[in-house]
Design a protein around this motif. Structure first.
Motif, PDB file in Angstrom:
ATOM      1  N   ALA A   1     131.845  13.651  29.027  1.00 22.65           N
ATOM      2  CA  ALA A   1     130.911  14.536  28.449  1.00 22.65           C
ATOM      3  C   ALA A   1     130.541  13.487  27.616  1.00 22.65           C
ATOM      4  O   ALA A   1     129.638  13.942  27.489  1.00 22.65           O
ATOM      5  CB  ALA A   1     131.712  15.844  27.354  1.00 22.65           C
ATOM      6  N   ALA A   2     131.332  12.360  26.439  1.00 22.20           N
ATOM      7  CA  ALA A   2     130.696  11.414  25.367  1.00 22.20           C
ATOM      8  C   ALA A   2     129.947  10.298  26.552  1.00 22.20           C
ATOM      9  O   ALA A   2     128.870   9.370  26.132  1.00 22.20           O
ATOM     10  CB  ALA A   2     131.711  10.898  24.920  1.00 22.20           C
ATOM     11  N   ASN A   3     130.233   9.693  27.958  1.00 19.39           N
ATOM     12  CA  ASN A   3     129.172   9.112  28.541  1.00 19.39           C
ATOM     13  C   ASN A   3     128.103   9.858  29.132  1.00 19.39           C
ATOM     14  O   ASN A   3     127.047   8.537  29.605  1.00 19.39           O
ATOM     15  CB  ASN A   3     129.955   8.531  30.217  1.00 19.39           C
ATOM     16  CG  ASN A   3     131.461   7.747  29.561  1.00 19.39           C
ATOM     17  OD1 ASN A   3     131.804   6.819  28.731  1.00 19.39           O
ATOM     18  ND2 ASN A   3     132.056   7.509  30.538  1.00 19.39           N
ATOM     19  N   CYS A   4     128.237  10.604  29.157  1.00 23.05           N
ATOM     20  CA  CYS A   4     127.093  11.802  29.669  1.00 23.05           C
ATOM     21  C   CYS A   4     125.870  11.376  28.393  1.00 23.05           C
ATOM     22  O   CYS A   4     124.773  11.549  28.468  1.00 23.05           O
ATOM     23  CB  CYS A   4     127.315  13.588  30.055  1.00 23.05           C
ATOM     24  SG  CYS A   4     127.516  14.038  31.923  1.00 23.05           S
TER      25      CYS A   4
ATOM     26  N   ILE B   1     133.539  27.889  38.591  1.00 25.40           N
ATOM     27  CA  ILE B   1     134.774  27.682  38.275  1.00 25.40           C
ATOM     28  C   ILE B   1     133.534  26.418  36.937  1.00 25.40           C
ATOM     29  O   ILE B   1     133.316  25.299  36.829  1.00 25.40           O
ATOM     30  CB  ILE B   1     135.984  26.804  38.750  1.00 25.40           C
ATOM     31  CG1 ILE B   1     135.524  26.199  39.977  1.00 25.40           C
ATOM     32  CG2 ILE B   1     136.432  27.287  39.473  1.00 25.40           C
ATOM     33  CD1 ILE B   1     136.136  25.002  40.294  1.00 25.40           C
ATOM     34  N   LEU B   2     132.045  26.952  38.182  1.00 25.78           N
ATOM     35  CA  LEU B   2     130.884  25.979  37.773  1.00 25.78           C
ATOM     36  C   LEU B   2     129.805  26.809  36.193  1.00 25.78           C
ATOM     37  O   LEU B   2     128.276  26.828  37.205  1.00 25.78           O
ATOM     38  CB  LEU B   2     130.229  25.051  38.498  1.00 25.78           C
ATOM     39  CG  LEU B   2     130.979  24.112  39.049  1.00 25.78           C
ATOM     40  CD1 LEU B   2     130.211  23.444  40.867  1.00 25.78           C
ATOM     41  CD2 LEU B   2     131.399  23.226  38.713  1.00 25.78           C
ATOM     42  N   PRO B   3     130.380  27.634  35.907  1.00 19.63           N
ATOM     43  CA  PRO B   3     129.568  28.119  35.221  1.00 19.63           C
ATOM     44  C   PRO B   3     127.918  27.816  34.414  1.00 19.63           C
ATOM     45  O   PRO B   3     127.188  28.146  34.330  1.00 19.63           O
ATOM     46  CB  PRO B   3     130.591  29.036  33.556  1.00 19.63           C
ATOM     47  CG  PRO B   3     131.288  28.350  33.606  1.00 19.63           C
ATOM     48  CD  PRO B   3     131.584  27.253  35.077  1.00 19.63           C
ATOM     49  N   TYR B   4     128.678  26.867  33.047  1.00 14.83           N
ATOM     50  CA  TYR B   4     127.093  25.646  33.161  1.00 14.83           C
ATOM     51  C   TYR B   4     126.399  25.466  34.573  1.00 14.83           C
ATOM     52  O   TYR B   4     124.751  25.582  34.207  1.00 14.83           O
ATOM     53  CB  TYR B   4     127.838  24.978  32.176  1.00 14.83           C
ATOM     54  CG  TYR B   4     128.022  25.070  31.636  1.00 14.83           C
ATOM     55  CD1 TYR B   4     127.268  25.324  29.759  1.00 14.83           C
ATOM     56  CD2 TYR B   4     129.682  25.370  30.761  1.00 14.83           C
ATOM     57  CE1 TYR B   4     128.482  26.100  28.902  1.00 14.83           C
ATOM     58  CE2 TYR B   4     130.484  25.914  29.594  1.00 14.83           C
ATOM     59  CZ  TYR B   4     129.461  26.083  28.576  1.00 14.83           C
ATOM     60  OH  TYR B   4     129.904  26.085  27.524  1.00 14.83           O
ATOM     61  N   THR B   5     126.219  24.939  35.368  1.00 16.86           N
ATOM     62  CA  THR B   5     125.901  24.373  36.532  1.00 16.86           C
ATOM     63  C   THR B   5     124.992  25.833  36.946  1.00 16.86           C
ATOM     64  O   THR B   5     124.281  25.193  37.212  1.00 16.86           O
ATOM     65  CB  THR B   5     127.245  23.316  37.876  1.00 16.86           C
ATOM     66  OG1 THR B   5     127.609  22.381  36.906  1.00 16.86           O
ATOM     67  CG2 THR B   5     125.814  23.194  38.767  1.00 16.86           C
TER      68      THR B   5
ATOM     69  N   ALA C   1     128.889  19.488  31.008  1.00 17.42           N
ATOM     70  CA  ALA C   1     128.704  17.979  30.082  1.00 17.42           C
ATOM     71  C   ALA C   1     126.908  17.430  30.968  1.00 17.42           C
ATOM     72  O   ALA C   1     126.220  16.733  31.138  1.00 17.42           O
ATOM     73  CB  ALA C   1     129.300  16.792  30.210  1.00 17.42           C
ATOM     74  N   SER C   2     127.329  17.764  32.111  1.00 17.94           N
ATOM     75  CA  SER C   2     126.963  17.231  33.236  1.00 17.94           C
ATOM     76  C   SER C   2     125.460  18.708  32.847  1.00 17.94           C
ATOM     77  O   SER C   2     123.414  17.988  33.074  1.00 17.94           O
ATOM     78  CB  SER C   2     126.733  17.859  34.633  1.00 17.94           C
ATOM     79  OG  SER C   2     127.870  17.077  35.387  1.00 17.94           O
ATOM     80  N   ALA C   3     125.470  19.099  33.340  1.00 15.64           N
ATOM     81  CA  ALA C   3     124.153  20.614  33.124  1.00 15.64           C
ATOM     82  C   ALA C   3     123.691  20.596  31.324  1.00 15.64           C
ATOM     83  O   ALA C   3     122.687  20.653  31.522  1.00 15.64           O
ATOM     84  CB  ALA C   3     124.677  22.279  32.798  1.00 15.64           C
ATOM     85  N   ALA C   4     124.107  19.974  30.566  1.00 19.11           N
ATOM     86  CA  ALA C   4     123.802  19.486  29.066  1.00 19.11           C
ATOM     87  C   ALA C   4     122.787  18.068  29.628  1.00 19.11           C
ATOM     88  O   ALA C   4     121.635  18.089  28.611  1.00 19.11           O
ATOM     89  CB  ALA C   4     124.544  19.253  27.844  1.00 19.11           C
ATOM     90  N   LEU C   5     123.052  17.159  30.374  1.00 23.37           N
ATOM     91  CA  LEU C   5     122.457  16.143  30.254  1.00 23.37           C
ATOM     92  C   LEU C   5     121.453  16.037  31.324  1.00 23.37           C
ATOM     93  O   LEU C   5     119.961  15.843  30.360  1.00 23.37           O
ATOM     94  CB  LEU C   5     123.086  15.135  31.088  1.00 23.37           C
ATOM     95  CG  LEU C   5     122.208  13.970  31.755  1.00 23.37           C
ATOM     96  CD1 LEU C   5     122.119  12.884  30.833  1.00 23.37           C
ATOM     97  CD2 LEU C   5     123.070  13.570  32.458  1.00 23.37           C
ATOM     98  N   VAL C   6     120.883  17.296  32.023  1.00 21.58           N
ATOM     99  CA  VAL C   6     119.676  17.452  32.768  1.00 21.58           C
ATOM    100  C   VAL C   6     119.093  18.134  31.541  1.00 21.58           C
ATOM    101  O   VAL C   6     117.596  17.751  31.462  1.00 21.58           O
ATOM    102  CB  VAL C   6     120.383  18.706  34.010  1.00 21.58           C
ATOM    103  CG1 VAL C   6     119.179  19.202  34.539  1.00 21.58           C
ATOM    104  CG2 VAL C   6     120.744  17.998  34.923  1.00 21.58           C
TER     105      VAL C   6
END
Length: 497
Positions: A330-333, A145-149, A374-379
């Motif tokens: 996502a917007a906050n990231c 359930i965390l594919p982007y991470t 969004a977490s993965a995108a931020l990094v």
């Protein structure tokens, strides 16, 4: 009181006023300079951040760093409510094999329970209904359930051995944010503002963004004191940016007030406040002057940083479809990255909704979807801009969840209670070893068996990366010297580059 005594008291007061009012480096002057001064850091030939002695002005209470820093800013993605490590990062196949069996007393060993499960007759073990797969160079297990991470696992340092003493939300969140389970202490961002000051004179050193998840949208609330300044001067409190027409409350002027009128008003007000300061010597007056000046500059800087309309399409695609919806995670990231570009010292995101005592399998899947891309995108976004090398990104909540079901266990549903004894966070960025897993829990996912990391250890390590000795950043209040890590904390050296 005798006339002689009155004269002595008056003389003492006047001497104090004179000292505080005329000493250039008085506490009030330090507070004002921490917002109005210049850059504190530069890089040496080894790429380490050090104090720039060639610049004038005072930046926070520290005249120099305690040691060379690896980072100069922090983005803290706080997952409020206690994410279940057993559904996300800590793969425990034994729990599925022994599903429904009672938790052995030899594993629980009489450890404290919350009032929500202490009355249960049994504690049926339950593994995750979501599958895990191995990813990255080291084959790290990450939930599906965390594919982007999972795709960026080689950038992460995953700590599976966090623990805390607090077992309920309010004291546990307060402990992570302030170093104490009791309210009233300064938050992490306030300590950094006090110690290091700000690198951008047009934005606060400490900003806060809030979002509410879909996993449990009406779950645990958060309180403004979590980003409060405690006993530090008020200019060190976090400034919340809202998803609204006015991102910062009371920042805009009433209709009919021009910039020229506002400037004249502030100048006159500053003169009055300065006269009051000369009479009383109260450093909080200087703090108030600095806040007025900061608010004046923020009238231009805040709308600019909050306006993401000029971001290219590929950036929105990175962060996900909700990146265009103000107030979402996502917007906050995306805003966090923009604030990092403006050298905001401490950027705090709170995402609510992880408190899943029931209906966990479906709720956590929704919650994970809120934050994963969004977490993965931020990094990735920080890395492509060269910002990750001097930024620390943190992801995690206040505690974990139990390995047994709270309430009724069925074939398709269960819940989990709070579990402070072992849980998972991840970190990425400057000074952190990428692509590693640190710490280990037992086969039941209940107790730590290798490399425990306490909350104060986490805080001490974060301060170390910023060039701060956690034992030396202190503030004397009510006769005692306080610090973020209280009287504990050890640097987790094995996760540092």
């Amino acid at each position: 009181m005798s006339e002689k005594k009155i004269i002595e008291e008056r003389s003492l007061i006047l001497n104090r006023r004179s000292f505080l009012g005329k000493t250039a480096l008085g506490v009030g002057g330090v507070a004002l300079a921490s917002l109005l001064g210049a850059n504190l850091f530069r890089k040496d030939e080894n790429g380490l951040l050090t104090k720039d002695d060639g610049l004038e002005g005072v930046k926070g209470i520290l005249n120099s760093l305690h040691h060379p820093a690896k980072i100069k800013r922090v983005i803290y993605l706080f997952q409020s409510g206690g994410p279940s490590q057993l559904e996300l990062f800590d793969y425990k196949p034994l729990l599925n094999k022994r599903r429904g069996e009672d938790l052995p007393e030899s594993i629980r060993n009489g450890q404290r329970l919350t009032g929500m499960t202490s009355g249960q007759d049994t504690f049926p073990l339950v593994g995750s209904l979501h599958n895990f797969s191995q990813h990255g160079k080291n084959g790290t297990y990450i939930s599906d359930i965390l594919p982007y991470t999972a795709k960026m696992v080689d950038e992460l340092c995953i700590i599976k051995s966090m623990y805390t003493e607090a077992i309920n939300h309010d004291p546990a969140v307060t402990f992570f944010q302030t170093g104490s389970q009791q309210p009233g202490r300064p938050s992490i961002g306030s300590w950094l503002s006090y110690g290091l000051g700000s690198e951008n004179e047009n934005l606060p050193a400490f900003t806060v963004l809030l979002s509410r998840g879909t996993g449990r949208p009406n779950g645990q609330p958060l309180y403004t004191r979590l980003w409060g300044n405690g006993f530090l001067h008020s200019l060190h409190q976090g400034v919340q940016f809202r998803a609204a027409k006015d991102p910062v409350l009371y920042l805009n002027d009433p209709k009919g007030i021009t910039k020229e009128v506002k400037r004249e008003m502030l100048d006159n007000l500053a003169a009055l406040n300065d006269k009051h300061y000369q009479d009383s010597g109260d450093p909080e007056i200087k703090s108030r002057i600095a806040q007025y000046e900061m608010a004046y500059r923020m009238q231009t800087s805040v709308p600019n940083v909050m306006d993401t309309a000029n971001e290219p399409d590929y950036i929105y695609e990175m962060y996900g479809p909700e990146a265009k919806i103000p107030g979402t995670y996502a917007a906050n990231c995306l805003l966090a990255r923009r604030l990092a570009e403006q050298d905001v010292r401490f950027i705090q995101l709170y995402h609510m909704g992880w408190d899943q005592h029931d209906n966990l399998p479906g709720a956590i899947a929704k919650q994970a979807k809120d934050v994963d891309q969004a977490s993965a995108a931020l990094v990735a976004d920080l890395k492509q801009r060269g910002l990750l090398e001097d930024t620390l990104v943190i992801w995690g909540g206040e505690f974990g969840r139990t390995n047994y079901s709270q309430g009724l266990l069925t074939d398709t549903n269960y819940g989990r209670d709070h579990h402070p004894r072992s849980f998972t966070i991840w970190m990425a960025g400057g000074g952190i070893k990428p692509g590693i897993v640190y710490g280990e829990t037992d086969d039941f996912g209940y107790n730590i068996v290798k490399d425990p990391v306490h909350v104060h250890d986490f805080q001490a390590t974060m301060l170390h990366l910023l060039g701060i000795d956690h034992e030396k950043l202190t503030y004397k209040y009510q006769g005692r010297r306080f610090r973020l890590t209280d009287v504990e904390g050890h640097i987790v050296k094995d996760i540092l580059t």
